[in-house]
Design an enzyme around this catalytic site. Structure first.
Site, PDB file in Angstrom:
ATOM      1  CG  HIS A  89      15.011  23.467   2.707  1.00 36.80           C
ATOM      2  ND1 HIS A  89      13.999  22.794   3.503  1.00 36.80           N
ATOM      3  CD2 HIS A  89      14.095  24.719   2.282  1.00 36.80           C
ATOM      4  CE1 HIS A  89      12.917  23.649   3.973  1.00 36.80           C
ATOM      5  NE2 HIS A  89      13.272  24.638   3.219  1.00 36.80           N
ATOM      6  NE  ARG A  90      21.243  19.091   5.290  1.00 36.73           N
ATOM      7  CZ  ARG A  90      20.304  19.552   6.266  1.00 36.73           C
ATOM      8  NH1 ARG A  90      20.260  20.929   6.724  1.00 36.73           N
ATOM      9  NH2 ARG A  90      19.205  18.739   6.729  1.00 36.73           N
TER      10      ARG A  90
END
Length: 223
Positions: A89-90
């Site tokens: 994920h970011r």
């Protein structure tokens, strides 16, 4: 005694190398353009060994740009899984939530999903690596030649050649051999032998008298 040309040499292009059909030579069942597997590397699974790419390489989106590279003569036990980079994920922003993948106004408001993910690089497994049952290899990990990963391990950091690791997260347990023998093996690169030469070399590969092996390797490398 049979001459070498009369002995049936194992074909690396076979899907199932023996009659049990619980192990398959992986290179012959891979279709993804970013997965590369060397000769004789096998995956063992009593249910679906040929389903390795579908069941054991997770979150593989080739357009993300990372590769899974596995060398020759590796032994992958049941349930071994590779997590590819697009599973991430970011983490550079205040929220890790993947807004852009859900469509509609969220997709319009958020940057493209893959472009924001941290890129860990290629996952590279050397030659003659044994990865134990249900182990997980995280994105971007490099595992050196001859290493052993204990069952149920999570490998999040690189593993040196001929090192045994285990645990969650996996940590070094011991080196398999002393530095001199490791260096000899790295120089010899027996996994690149031609089939006939390899077959003749198998007794040395299976010899537990390491001092005898050491002497033979030194002699071979002089030639």
């Amino acid at each position: 005694m049979e001459t070498m040309d009369k002995i049936q040499i194992l074909d690396p292009n076979e899907i199932f190398p023996n009659e049990y059909k619980t192990s398959c030579f992986l290179k012959n069942v891979i279709t993804a353009p970013n997965i590369f597997v060397g000769d004789y590397t096998y995956y063992d699974d009593a249910v679906d060994p040929t389903g390795f790419e579908r069941n054991n390489v997770l979150f593989n989106w080739p357009e993300f740009g990372d590769k899974l590279i596995i060398g020759k003569f590796c032994a992958l036990a049941n349930g071994v899984r590779f997590i590819m980079g697009s599973a991430n994920h970011r983490i550079s922003s205040i929220s890790t939530y993947p807004f852009s993948v859900f469509g509609g106004a969220w997709t319009e408001a958020a940057p493209p999903h893959l472009s924001q993910l941290p890129f860990k690089g290629d996952t590279i497994i050397g030659n003659d690596v044994w990865i134990g049952r249900e182990s997980v290899i995280m994105p971007g990990v490099k595992i050196g030649n001859g290493a052993i990963v204990a069952a149920y391990s999570v490998v999040a950091k690189d593993v040196e050649a001929y090192t045994v690791v285990g645990g969650n997260p996996a940590k070094p347990i011991k080196k398999r051999f002393d530095d001199e023998l490791i260096a000899l093996l790295q120089e010899l690169r027996w996994w690149d032998f031609e089939p006939e030469q390899l077959t003749a070399f198998i007794p040395i590969l299976c010899d537990s008298n390491l001092e005898s092996v050491r002497a033979k390797l030194k002699e071979m490398l002089k030639k």
